[in-house]
Design an enzyme around this catalytic site. Structure first.
Site, PDB file in Angstrom:
ATOM      1  CB  SER A 213      17.992  20.844  38.849  1.00 21.82           C
ATOM      2  OG  SER A 213      19.009  19.890  38.755  1.00 21.82           O
TER       3      SER A 213
ATOM      4  CD  GLU B 156      16.003  16.114  32.200  1.00 23.29           C
ATOM      5  OE1 GLU B 156      16.683  16.311  33.222  1.00 23.29           O
ATOM      6  OE2 GLU B 156      14.998  16.772  31.925  1.00 23.29           O
TER       7      GLU B 156
ATOM      8  CG  HIS C 264      19.011  18.982  33.871  1.00 26.42           C
ATOM      9  ND1 HIS C 264      18.180  18.147  34.572  1.00 26.42           N
ATOM     10  CD2 HIS C 264      19.563  19.820  34.793  1.00 26.42           C
ATOM     11  CE1 HIS C 264      18.239  18.448  35.857  1.00 26.42           C
ATOM     12  NE2 HIS C 264      19.063  19.472  36.015  1.00 26.42           N
TER      13      HIS C 264
END
Length: 305
Positions: free
Chosen positions: A144, A239, A269
């Site tokens: 991320s 995502e 995600h």
């Protein structure tokens, strides 16, 4: 693929969608509790350490000398998260590669907005080099925001004239602070966790009023990737951040970078965090482990020529 597993994970994530309006301290507390509630990861030894002037966790493989060093950056939208919240993912790579990992507790917004995290990433990489770790024995990884920080650290290291590491892996990296990817719209319903509006709210802490249209904030749009080492970008098809990976991969390929875009169907995600619960997570981690292992071996062979 397991449709049942994927449906179960999707339903689980929809029970607690991300709320970017929460106070940062609440987000940090909730995320820490969620990600550290399970048993300690097997097959590794975890040692508190310091790197680049920041606290860190060193994760070493059990039963053998490490074959390289993974510089790992945790996720958390630049506002929350820690090496502890990313420990399972970090350990998963250590087990698959035989490398040690050093996971850095970089500074977080809003107390420390951009470019604080980038400064910490660069300082950590620079200290590894200063310790005598050869660049060809280092790889970067993260998930991320941490996946983005890995790639951004490469860009900052290149501009600082530092040698490139052997490779980098990014799980669902956020590479566009302008949030302008088409997937922000096309994947709105499919994404069980994020929306453009929620991401805009939390990213505002990191931006602190700065223009997001710059290379170290939106490399998918504005960075020149030329000269970067081999890259693996993994993302899920469900995502809103998908286009961050697809656009940066295309940009890197055009610049002559050895880049691999690995998109897994119908997963969310950072789906790799569901190792042991989702077959696709285990398979993706296996691919990432092989990529890093091969990159370390190739870089080592090149250095001996």
């Amino acid at each position: 693929m397991s449709k049942v597993q994927r449906a179960t994970i999707d339903a689980l994530m929809r029970q607690a969608p991300f709320d970017g309006s929460l106070p940062p301290e609440r987000m940090r507390k909730d995320f820490e509790a969620q990600m550290t509630s399970g048993p300690a990861p097997a097959g590794v030894t975890v040692i508190p350490s310091v790197l680049g002037g920041r606290p860190a966790l060193t994760v070493e493989p059990e039963g053998g000398a490490a074959t390289g060093t993974i510089l790992y950056f945790h996720g958390g939208a630049w506002v929350f998260g820690s090496p502890a919240t990313a420990l399972n993912l970090t350990a998963a790579l250590v087990r698959r590669t035989g490398a040690r990992a050093v996971s850095v507790d970089y500074r977080l917004a809003p107390e420390h907005p951009f470019p604080a995290a980038v400064e910490d990433g660069l300082a950590a990489y620079r200290e590894l080099l200063d310790q005598g770790v050869p660049a060809e024995r280092i790889v970067l990884a993260g998930e991320s925001a941490g996946g983005a920080l890995g790639i951004i650290t490469l860009l900052a290291a290149r501009e600082a004239g530092l040698p490139m590491p052997a490779a980098a892996v990014a799980f669902s990296p956020g590479l566009d602070a302008t949030l302008s990817g088409e997937s922000m719209t096309t994947k709105h319903d499919a994404d069980p966790l994020f929306s453009r509006a929620e991401l805009a709210t939390v990213f505002a802490h990191h931006l602190a009023g700065q223009d997001p249209a710059q290379p170290l904030l939106s490399p998918a749009l504005h960075a020149d990737p030329a000269g970067l080492p081999p890259l693996l970008l993994q993302a899920g098809s469900n995502e809103v951040l998908l286009d961050d990976s697809t656009r940066f991969a295309a940009r890197a390929a055009e610049a002559g970078v050895d880049v691999r875009l690995d998109v897994t169907e119908d997963v969310p995600h950072v789906f790799q965090a569901f190792e042991g619960l989702l077959d696709e997570a285990d398979a993706a981690l296996d691919r990432a482990g092989r990529f890093l292992t091969d990159a370390l071996a190739d870089a080592d062979a090149d250095s001996r020529r």
